[in-house]
Design a protein around this motif. Structure first.
Motif, PDB file in Angstrom:
ATOM      1  N   LEU A 117       0.834  -1.205   0.000  1.00  0.00           N
ATOM      2  CA  LEU A 117       0.000   0.000   0.000  1.00  0.00           C
ATOM      3  C   LEU A 117       0.865   1.249   0.000  1.00  0.00           C
ATOM      4  O   LEU A 117       1.539   1.537   0.999  1.00  0.00           O
ATOM      5  CB  LEU A 117      -0.896   0.022   1.241  1.00  0.00           C
ATOM      6  CG  LEU A 117      -1.975  -1.052   1.316  1.00  0.00           C
ATOM      7  CD1 LEU A 117      -2.708  -0.956   2.647  1.00  0.00           C
ATOM      8  CD2 LEU A 117      -2.951  -0.915   0.152  1.00  0.00           C
ATOM      9  N   MET A 119       0.358   4.555   0.374  1.00  0.00           N
ATOM     10  CA  MET A 119      -0.454   5.714   0.781  1.00  0.00           C
ATOM     11  C   MET A 119       0.423   6.729   1.502  1.00  0.00           C
ATOM     12  O   MET A 119       0.606   7.852   1.044  1.00  0.00           O
ATOM     13  CB  MET A 119      -1.595   5.271   1.705  1.00  0.00           C
ATOM     14  CG  MET A 119      -2.610   4.354   1.073  1.00  0.00           C
ATOM     15  SD  MET A 119      -3.905   3.948   2.277  1.00  0.00           S
ATOM     16  CE  MET A 119      -4.833   2.719   1.388  1.00  0.00           C
ATOM     17  N   SER A 120       0.993   6.345   2.656  1.00  0.00           N
ATOM     18  CA  SER A 120       1.693   7.301   3.527  1.00  0.00           C
ATOM     19  C   SER A 120       2.950   7.864   2.875  1.00  0.00           C
ATOM     20  O   SER A 120       3.629   7.182   2.107  1.00  0.00           O
ATOM     21  CB  SER A 120       2.103   6.615   4.831  1.00  0.00           C
ATOM     22  OG  SER A 120       0.997   6.034   5.441  1.00  0.00           O
ATOM     23  N   SER A 126      -1.400  10.617   8.982  1.00  0.00           N
ATOM     24  CA  SER A 126      -2.772  10.851   9.461  1.00  0.00           C
ATOM     25  C   SER A 126      -3.496  11.786   8.505  1.00  0.00           C
ATOM     26  O   SER A 126      -4.671  11.606   8.202  1.00  0.00           O
ATOM     27  CB  SER A 126      -2.736  11.489  10.852  1.00  0.00           C
ATOM     28  OG  SER A 126      -2.034  10.669  11.738  1.00  0.00           O
ATOM     29  N   TRP A 150       6.851   3.771   5.124  1.00  0.00           N
ATOM     30  CA  TRP A 150       6.181   2.738   5.942  1.00  0.00           C
ATOM     31  C   TRP A 150       5.449   1.736   5.063  1.00  0.00           C
ATOM     32  O   TRP A 150       4.421   1.190   5.455  1.00  0.00           O
ATOM     33  CB  TRP A 150       5.185   3.349   6.950  1.00  0.00           C
ATOM     34  CG  TRP A 150       5.704   4.477   7.742  1.00  0.00           C
ATOM     35  CD1 TRP A 150       5.194   5.731   7.820  1.00  0.00           C
ATOM     36  CD2 TRP A 150       6.865   4.472   8.597  1.00  0.00           C
ATOM     37  NE1 TRP A 150       5.947   6.514   8.648  1.00  0.00           N
ATOM     38  CE2 TRP A 150       6.980   5.763   9.139  1.00  0.00           C
ATOM     39  CE3 TRP A 150       7.811   3.509   8.945  1.00  0.00           C
ATOM     40  CZ2 TRP A 150       8.002   6.122  10.009  1.00  0.00           C
ATOM     41  CZ3 TRP A 150       8.830   3.870   9.802  1.00  0.00           C
ATOM     42  CH2 TRP A 150       8.915   5.150  10.324  1.00  0.00           C
ATOM     43  N   SER A 152       4.547  -1.399   3.999  1.00  0.00           N
ATOM     44  CA  SER A 152       4.718  -2.786   4.468  1.00  0.00           C
ATOM     45  C   SER A 152       4.811  -3.733   3.283  1.00  0.00           C
ATOM     46  O   SER A 152       4.005  -3.657   2.351  1.00  0.00           O
ATOM     47  CB  SER A 152       3.533  -3.208   5.337  1.00  0.00           C
ATOM     48  OG  SER A 152       3.365  -2.321   6.397  1.00  0.00           O
ATOM     49  N   GLN A 348      -5.773   8.240  17.802  1.00  0.00           N
ATOM     50  CA  GLN A 348      -6.402   9.564  17.962  1.00  0.00           C
ATOM     51  C   GLN A 348      -7.188   9.952  16.714  1.00  0.00           C
ATOM     52  O   GLN A 348      -8.214  10.623  16.791  1.00  0.00           O
ATOM     53  CB  GLN A 348      -5.335  10.635  18.240  1.00  0.00           C
ATOM     54  CG  GLN A 348      -4.680  10.524  19.598  1.00  0.00           C
ATOM     55  CD  GLN A 348      -3.558   9.494  19.625  1.00  0.00           C
ATOM     56  OE1 GLN A 348      -3.354   8.739  18.667  1.00  0.00           O
ATOM     57  NE2 GLN A 348      -2.836   9.450  20.724  1.00  0.00           N
TER      58      GLN A 348
HETATM   59  C1  LIG Z   1       3.355  -1.213  11.340  1.00  0.00           C
HETATM   60  C2  LIG Z   1       2.957  -0.157  10.377  1.00  0.00           C
HETATM   61  C3  LIG Z   1       2.701  -0.501   9.074  1.00  0.00           C
HETATM   62  C4  LIG Z   1       2.336   0.484   8.149  1.00  0.00           C
HETATM   63  N1  LIG Z   1       2.129   0.107   6.859  1.00  0.00           N
HETATM   64  C5  LIG Z   1       1.809   1.037   5.945  1.00  0.00           C
HETATM   65  C6  LIG Z   1       1.647   0.671   4.575  1.00  0.00           C
HETATM   66  O1  LIG Z   1       1.795  -0.496   4.201  1.00  0.00           O
HETATM   67  N2  LIG Z   1       1.352   1.642   3.686  1.00  0.00           N
HETATM   68  C7  LIG Z   1       1.182   2.941   4.055  1.00  0.00           C
HETATM   69  O2  LIG Z   1       0.877   3.756   3.198  1.00  0.00           O
HETATM   70  N3  LIG Z   1       1.348   3.328   5.349  1.00  0.00           N
HETATM   71  C8  LIG Z   1       1.665   2.402   6.296  1.00  0.00           C
HETATM   72  N4  LIG Z   1       1.852   2.782   7.604  1.00  0.00           N
HETATM   73  C9  LIG Z   1       1.781   4.194   7.946  1.00  0.00           C
HETATM   74  C10 LIG Z   1       0.579   4.569   8.778  1.00  0.00           C
HETATM   75  O3  LIG Z   1      -0.599   4.555   8.031  1.00  0.00           O
HETATM   76  C11 LIG Z   1       0.890   5.947   9.364  1.00  0.00           C
HETATM   77  O4  LIG Z   1       1.980   5.768  10.256  1.00  0.00           O
HETATM   78  C12 LIG Z   1      -0.273   6.527  10.105  1.00  0.00           C
HETATM   79  O5  LIG Z   1      -1.283   6.901   9.218  1.00  0.00           O
HETATM   80  C13 LIG Z   1       0.172   7.756  10.933  1.00  0.00           C
HETATM   81  O6  LIG Z   1       0.865   8.658  10.130  1.00  0.00           O
HETATM   82  P1  LIG Z   1       2.292   9.245  10.570  1.00  0.00           P
HETATM   83  O7  LIG Z   1       3.179   8.113  10.905  1.00  0.00           O
HETATM   84  O8  LIG Z   1       2.726  10.192   9.513  1.00  0.00           O
HETATM   85  O9  LIG Z   1       2.030  10.012  11.909  1.00  0.00           O
HETATM   86  P2  LIG Z   1       1.429  11.474  12.066  1.00  0.00           P
HETATM   87  O10 LIG Z   1       0.340  11.687  11.091  1.00  0.00           O
HETATM   88  O11 LIG Z   1       2.549  12.441  12.078  1.00  0.00           O
HETATM   89  O12 LIG Z   1       0.799  11.366  13.489  1.00  0.00           O
HETATM   90  C14 LIG Z   1       1.606  11.241  14.657  1.00  0.00           C
HETATM   91  C15 LIG Z   1       0.693  11.225  15.848  1.00  0.00           C
HETATM   92  O13 LIG Z   1       0.045  12.494  15.947  1.00  0.00           O
HETATM   93  C16 LIG Z   1      -1.286  12.331  16.384  1.00  0.00           C
HETATM   94  N5  LIG Z   1      -2.208  12.950  15.418  1.00  0.00           N
HETATM   95  C17 LIG Z   1      -1.988  13.183  14.115  1.00  0.00           C
HETATM   96  N6  LIG Z   1      -3.055  13.756  13.537  1.00  0.00           N
HETATM   97  C18 LIG Z   1      -3.978  13.892  14.494  1.00  0.00           C
HETATM   98  C19 LIG Z   1      -5.309  14.400  14.518  1.00  0.00           C
HETATM   99  N7  LIG Z   1      -5.903  14.902  13.426  1.00  0.00           N
HETATM  100  N8  LIG Z   1      -5.973  14.360  15.692  1.00  0.00           N
HETATM  101  C20 LIG Z   1      -5.397  13.856  16.815  1.00  0.00           C
HETATM  102  N9  LIG Z   1      -4.136  13.357  16.846  1.00  0.00           N
HETATM  103  C21 LIG Z   1      -3.442  13.373  15.713  1.00  0.00           C
HETATM  104  C22 LIG Z   1      -1.515  10.841  16.523  1.00  0.00           C
HETATM  105  O14 LIG Z   1      -1.281  10.480  17.863  1.00  0.00           O
HETATM  106  C23 LIG Z   1      -0.436  10.216  15.719  1.00  0.00           C
HETATM  107  O15 LIG Z   1      -0.059   8.956  16.230  1.00  0.00           O
HETATM  108  C24 LIG Z   1       2.209   1.833   8.547  1.00  0.00           C
HETATM  109  C25 LIG Z   1       2.470   2.183   9.878  1.00  0.00           C
HETATM  110  C26 LIG Z   1       2.848   1.215  10.782  1.00  0.00           C
HETATM  111  C27 LIG Z   1       3.127   1.626  12.192  1.00  0.00           C
END
Ligand SMILES: Cc1cc2nc3c(=O)[nH]c(=O)nc-3n(C[C@H](O)[C@H](O)[C@H](O)COP(=O)(O)OP(=O)(O)OC[C@H]3O[C@@H](n4cnc5c(N)ncnc54)[C@H](O)[C@@H]3O)c2cc1C
Length: 359
Positions: A117, A119-120, A126, A150, A152, A348
């Motif tokens: 995937l 996406m990120s 988020s 990220w 996977s 969150q």
């Molecule tokens: C094990 C694992 C596998 C993954 N696999 C994939 C994959 O295959 N493909 C892919 O595309 N992505 C993948 N991801 C990414 C995952 O979807 C993102 O890590 C997730 O969406 C959070 O985005 P970020 O890491 O940029 O954190 P951020 O968006 O920076 O968020 C950090 C923290 O800030 C807080 N936060 C952020 N926004 C808000 C809000 N609006 N309201 C309240 N709190 C908030 C939350 O606590 C969050 O944990 C994976 C992540 C993990 C941990």
């Protein structure tokens, strides 16, 4: 439970009993055995909701729930097909052209294609609509440049699902488009990101001027946002969101490790498990009725993650008496636990989706 569900459960149990594997926690994300996935396909246990002409069985999402539940309970190695079967195939069936469905659904139903995937991004997690990876037209095709993170299983994937920006609009939710990218395309570099235990599950995927055939656009150009939101319901609303630690729970019980306190606490866990099961089955029923249960799926994910963490806390004091195989399950559960609250959307953010009651 219908006769079809019973039959599917029995067939999964038969295969699980025949197959040589070590059960593991979080098996849908890290239990990788393409042969097992393909055997599921040969036995008609993948893509059960899809049309027969595309390798499916024209069953319901409740049928699929039965298959998934049996596989997850057993801790079977299902990661090779999970993403493709769970959300890419269904997404193609909803939004793809017939040509795209014919090209991708039958091999997905046989677990011959493995999807990651995309996406990120470094600044779009988020806030997924902040995606900056760009796709520009090149005659009938597209050229993609950007960076995904990220991702996977990208190191084992045959294809990447990609969310990219195809136009710059005032509303960042507009101008996004979904694509399929072949992982062996020139211009793709996959670099491992090791987790805290030094294991390799996710990656950074850099795309530099990567060619994507025009026919590999999923759905409408610029309609990527509503389409991906629908896909997230499949991603967040299934039984994997509360059954990742189930192999640990049952191994502890089978080994008779639970003392009086643990047995008392188990009643509460068992009750919550039933609630989660019924709740998650409602997602499947909603999908069968043609709905996109985004809010309901976010609730499943949020509550399921809390349940999985509580299973680990329940098992922790019992580990000194556990044998090596049970401690291995415990270690897998602990290692996956912090990430479980984030992957597929942070806790969150789930609360925010629930509070807003987004469709
Ligand atoms: C094990 C694992 C596998 C993954 N696999 C994939 C994959 O295959 N493909 C892919 O595309 N992505 C993948 N991801 C990414 C995952 O979807 C993102 O890590 C997730 O969406 C959070 O985005 P970020 O890491 O940029 O954190 P951020 O968006 O920076 O968020 C950090 C923290 O800030 C807080 N936060 C952020 N926004 C808000 C809000 N609006 N309201 C309240 N709190 C908030 C939350 O606590 C969050 O944990 C994976 C992540 C993990 C941990």
């Amino acid at each position: 439970m219908t006769d079809t569900c019973q039959d599917l459960r029995r067939r999964v149990r038969d295969l699980v009993a025949e197959w040589d594997f070590t059960p593991r926690c979080d098996s849908w994300a890290s239990g990788y055995d393409p042969d097992f996935s393909q055997e599921l396909g040969r036995r008609g246990l993948l893509a059960v909701t899809w049309p027969k002409e595309f390798g499916g069985a024209e069953g319901t999402n409740v049928d699929r729930f039965a298959v998934s539940e049996e596989l997850l309970r057993a801790g079977a190695p299902v990661a090779a097909h999970w993403v493709g079967e769970r959300q890419i195939g269904p997404s193609l069936l909803r939004h793809g052209t017939r040509e795209l469905q014919e090209e991708f659904c039958p091999p997905l139903a046989r677990a011959e294609y493995r999807f990651a995937l995309g996406m990120s991004e470094p600044d779009a997690g988020s806030d997924l609509a902040a995606v900056r990876t760009k796709a520009v037209r090149d005659g009938d095709s597209w050229r993609v440049t950007g960076r995904k993170i990220w991702t996977s299983g990208a190191h084992r994937a045959t294809h990447l699902y990609l969310l990219a920006r195809t136009s710059q609009e005032e509303d960042k939710h507009a101008g996004l488009t979904e694509f399929i990218v072949s992982m062996d395309s020139p211009g793709i570099t996959v670099s491992p990101i090791l987790d805290l235990r030094g294991e390799h599950h996710f990656n950074e995927v850099v795309l530099e001027d990567v060619h994507v055939p025009g026919r590999w656009v999923i759905g409408d150009i610029g309609a990527g946002w509503p389409q991906v939101v629908g896909q997230l319901s499949f991603e967040r609303g299934g039984p994997e969101r509360f059954l990742s630690t189930y192999p640990l729970l049952t191994a502890v019980l089978r080994a008779n490790l639970a003392d009086d306190t643990a047995r008392r606490e188990l009643r509460a866990l068992a009750g919550r498990l039933q609630v989660l099961r019924r709740w998650t089955l409602e997602n499947a029923r909603a999908m069968d009725a043609g709905h996109t249960p985004s809010t309901h799926a976010a609730m499943s994910k949020y509550l399921g993650n809390k349940f999985e963490r509580d299973v680990i806390a329940w098992a922790r004091p019992l580990m000194p008496r556990a044998d090596r195989s049970i401690r291995a399950l415990y270690d897998q559960a602990v290692a996956a636990s912090p990430a479980s609250g984030i992957r597929g959307g942070a806790a969150q953010v789930m609360l925010s989706v629930i509070a807003k009651g987004k469709k």
